[in-house]
Enzyme design. Structure first.
Site, PDB file in Angstrom:
ATOM      1  CG  HIS A 190      -0.363   0.044   2.531  1.00 14.69           C
ATOM      2  ND1 HIS A 190       0.348  -1.011   3.061  1.00 14.69           N
ATOM      3  CD2 HIS A 190      -0.343   1.029   3.480  1.00 14.69           C
ATOM      4  CE1 HIS A 190       0.759  -0.686   4.273  1.00 14.69           C
ATOM      5  NE2 HIS A 190       0.364   0.543   4.547  1.00 14.69           N
ATOM      6  CG  HIS A 203      -0.006   4.392   4.776  1.00 16.03           C
ATOM      7  ND1 HIS A 203      -0.862   3.698   5.587  1.00 16.03           N
ATOM      8  CD2 HIS A 203      -0.689   5.520   4.393  1.00 16.03           C
ATOM      9  CE1 HIS A 203      -2.015   4.353   5.694  1.00 16.03           C
ATOM     10  NE2 HIS A 203      -1.924   5.459   4.978  1.00 16.03           N
ATOM     11  CG  ASP A 232       4.882   2.469   7.456  1.00 14.26           C
ATOM     12  OD1 ASP A 232       4.023   2.968   6.695  1.00 14.26           O
ATOM     13  OD2 ASP A 232       4.600   1.612   8.320  1.00 14.26           O
ATOM     14  CG  HIS A 233       4.129  -0.480   4.293  1.00 18.72           C
ATOM     15  ND1 HIS A 233       4.072  -1.829   4.572  1.00 18.72           N
ATOM     16  CD2 HIS A 233       3.658   0.153   5.389  1.00 18.72           C
ATOM     17  CE1 HIS A 233       3.574  -2.009   5.789  1.00 18.72           C
ATOM     18  NE2 HIS A 233       3.311  -0.815   6.304  1.00 18.72           N
ATOM     19  CG  HIS A 292      -4.365   0.157   6.281  1.00 18.70           C
ATOM     20  ND1 HIS A 292      -4.336   0.187   7.662  1.00 18.70           N
ATOM     21  CD2 HIS A 292      -3.287   0.887   5.877  1.00 18.70           C
ATOM     22  CE1 HIS A 292      -3.293   0.880   8.058  1.00 18.70           C
ATOM     23  NE2 HIS A 292      -2.648   1.329   7.004  1.00 18.70           N
ATOM     24  CG  ASP A 350       0.085  -1.540   7.510  1.00 18.47           C
ATOM     25  OD1 ASP A 350       0.924  -2.443   7.688  1.00 18.47           O
ATOM     26  OD2 ASP A 350       0.337  -0.336   7.680  1.00 18.47           O
ATOM     27  CG  HIS A 355       3.458  -3.275  10.703  1.00 17.36           C
ATOM     28  ND1 HIS A 355       2.485  -2.544  11.344  1.00 17.36           N
ATOM     29  CD2 HIS A 355       3.870  -2.499   9.671  1.00 17.36           C
ATOM     30  CE1 HIS A 355       2.311  -1.389  10.732  1.00 17.36           C
ATOM     31  NE2 HIS A 355       3.154  -1.328   9.712  1.00 17.36           N
TER      32      HIS A 355
END
Length: 317
Positions: free
Chosen positions: A62, A64, A66-67, A140, A210, A269
């Site tokens: 996805h 975001h 941090d990914h 999410h 997530d 995570h």
């Protein structure tokens, strides 16, 4: 299948854990696959034997940061390392648009082709001999996905007792039968089809992004031997945080894995508030209270191996 965890922290890196990244290798060849690429992923890769020349695809769960914030730097480094082989970027469309804008605005010229595979276009996102990668939708704050990785290998097993009964001694003729050749022995023709069976071994791992609702992976986990999934909080903390972040607790994950009869479960995570001895113990206790399979808490640079019998072994960093 071999899984190397490159980041196991949620949201932001901490002293001992980077943000999300997971390298997937198979027995099918040197090609390997990266699932998520948080900031700093390429630094973690430098601590492994993995080569950017052999990376076949990057699968982003996805949008975001941090990914995915580590993606431009990683691909730039691959280019500076003289990579020329094309690469597939399996990702939501916004990730592709952001990457394209970054290339243009930072004057990034790659000496290899990057082909975008839109995860929303079709369930099957990657296919090669013996390998299938399928995406499954999650729940999410933004569209998020899991990847179901299936590896199949074929081997021929000899019917040893039947061969011994013929009197044919072990040796080159046994190997010939195993490779499909018919052989002559004592005036008779021994047919390979009578003395060899083809066996197919299948390993399946589901690698989640997530997700606030693990049960969405019930179809994906059908026949899977391993589930890798976020467990950002304990249930107590999740109740305090509320539904806004849309993450899973160890309890929610454990209850689903038990109901889906997945034999192996790796939690990852983790919120920074759980990244101490007491917090990790609480996550494991909550998991084991509701899940009877083999449960593991991932650490950065841990290596997990899933064999054809469904057994998981771990080498700690």
């Amino acid at each position: 299948m071999k899984l190397t965890f490159l980041g196991t922290s949620s949201g932001t890196p901490t002293r001992h854990r980077n943000v999300s990244g997971l390298a997937v290798q198979t027995v099918l060849g040197a090609d390997w696959f990266l699932v998520d690429c948080g900031e700093g992923t390429q630094h973690r890769l430098l601590q492994t034997p993995l080569s950017l020349h052999d990376m076949a695809a990057v699968c982003i769960t996805h949008v975001h940061g941090d990914h995915c914030y580590g993606l431009p730097g990683l691909l730039a480094s691959a280019g500076m390392g003289k990579r020329t082989k094309p690469l597939k970027l399996i990702a939501p469309l916004p990730v592709w648009q952001w990457f394209q804008a970054t290339r243009e605005l930072t004057d990034l010229h790659l000496p290899y082709e990057v082909e975008h595979v839109d995860v929303d276009a079709q369930p099957l996102v990657y296919e090669a001999p013996g390998l299938r990668i399928e995406r499954h939708a999650l729940r999410h704050r933004v569209p998020s996905h899991a990847y179901r990785v299936q590896v199949q290998t074929h081997r021929t097993r000899l019917k040893v007792e039947a061969l011994k009964a013929t009197g044919l001694p072990p040796g080159p003729l046994w190997r010939a039968l195993q490779t499909g050749e018919d052989v002559r022995f004592n005036g008779d023709v021994l047919r390979s089809a009578d003395f060899a069976d083809m066996q197919t071994d299948t390993a399946v791992a589901v690698l989640g992004g997530d997700n606030a609702e693990p049960a969405l992976l019930r179809d994906a986990c059908e026949g899977a031997q391993l589930l890798v999934h976020e467990a950002t909080y304990t249930q107590e903390v999740l109740d305090k945080v509320g539904p806004g972040p849309m993450h899973s607790s160890a309890r929610l994950l454990a209850e689903f894995a038990q109901s889906a009869a997945v034999p192996n479960l790796i939690l990852t995570h983790f919120s920074a508030r759980h990244q101490n001895e007491e917090g990790l113990a609480a996550l494991m206790a909550e998991t084991q209270a509701r899940y009877g399979g083999h449960a593991f808490l991932a650490n950065d640079l841990d290596v997990y191996e899933l064999d054809s019998t469904g057994q998981v072994t771990v080498t700690r960093a």
